[in-house]
Design a protein around this motif. Structure first.
Motif, PDB file in Angstrom:
ATOM      1  N   GLY A   1       0.789  -1.223   0.000  1.00 22.29           N
ATOM      2  CA  GLY A   1       0.000   0.000   0.000  1.00 22.29           C
ATOM      3  C   GLY A   1       0.820   1.271   0.000  1.00 22.29           C
TER       4      GLY A   1
ATOM      5  N   LEU B   1      -7.376  -3.640  -5.783  1.00 21.66           N
ATOM      6  CA  LEU B   1      -6.734  -3.584  -4.480  1.00 21.66           C
ATOM      7  C   LEU B   1      -6.963  -4.825  -3.627  1.00 21.66           C
ATOM      8  CD1 LEU B   1      -5.341  -1.755  -2.283  1.00 21.66           C
ATOM      9  CD2 LEU B   1      -7.659  -1.001  -1.689  1.00 21.66           C
TER      10      LEU B   1
ATOM     11  N   GLY C   1      -5.829  -2.543   3.361  1.00 21.96           N
ATOM     12  CA  GLY C   1      -6.571  -1.951   2.255  1.00 21.96           C
ATOM     13  C   GLY C   1      -7.464  -0.799   2.686  1.00 21.96           C
TER      14      GLY C   1
END
Length: 120
Positions: free
Chosen positions: A34, A51, A60
């Motif tokens: 991320g 994602l 996430g």
């Protein structure tokens, strides 16, 4: 051609997603976590972010919240991937700013259907 950033810790999953999305005429870039993905978004905001919900260094949900606070961060559609149909996780993702979800393992038809729903 639209741009997509695939964010997943698994190189194999990134490869599968890349192949599907490139067949759908997306220009695809990849990130394994991320933090690096947010850096990529700061450089050039993609149209779509594919994602993984369980990322190293940043979950996430944290990624989506941070993304949405960036200039132009409201722009990309976020399709998050999860391994379980956990209603709480899905609700948290949508509340954070994700647009849609897909369960792993996924296939071409599922991705096409989700992206069609996002375009509607």
């Amino acid at each position: 051609m639209k741009n997509c950033l695939v964010v997943d810790h698994s190189p194999a999953l990134r490869m599968v997603a890349r192949r599907i999305l490139e067949e759908m005429q997306y220009n695809v870039s990849e990130s394994g976590d991320g933090i690096a993905a947010l850096g990529a978004c700061r450089q050039a905001m993609p149209d779509l972010i594919f994602l993984d919900w369980n990322l190293p260094h940043m979950k996430g949900v944290e990624f989506v919240k941070t993304l949405r606070s960036l200039p132009a961060g409201s722009q990309p559609r976020v399709l998050f991937c999860t391994t379980e149909l956990d209603k709480g996780e899905i609700a948290a993702a949508i509340a954070a700013g994700a647009n849609e979800f897909v369960l792993k393992p996924f296939d071409r038809s599922q991705i096409r259907a989700k992206l069609a729903a996002l375009a509607a």
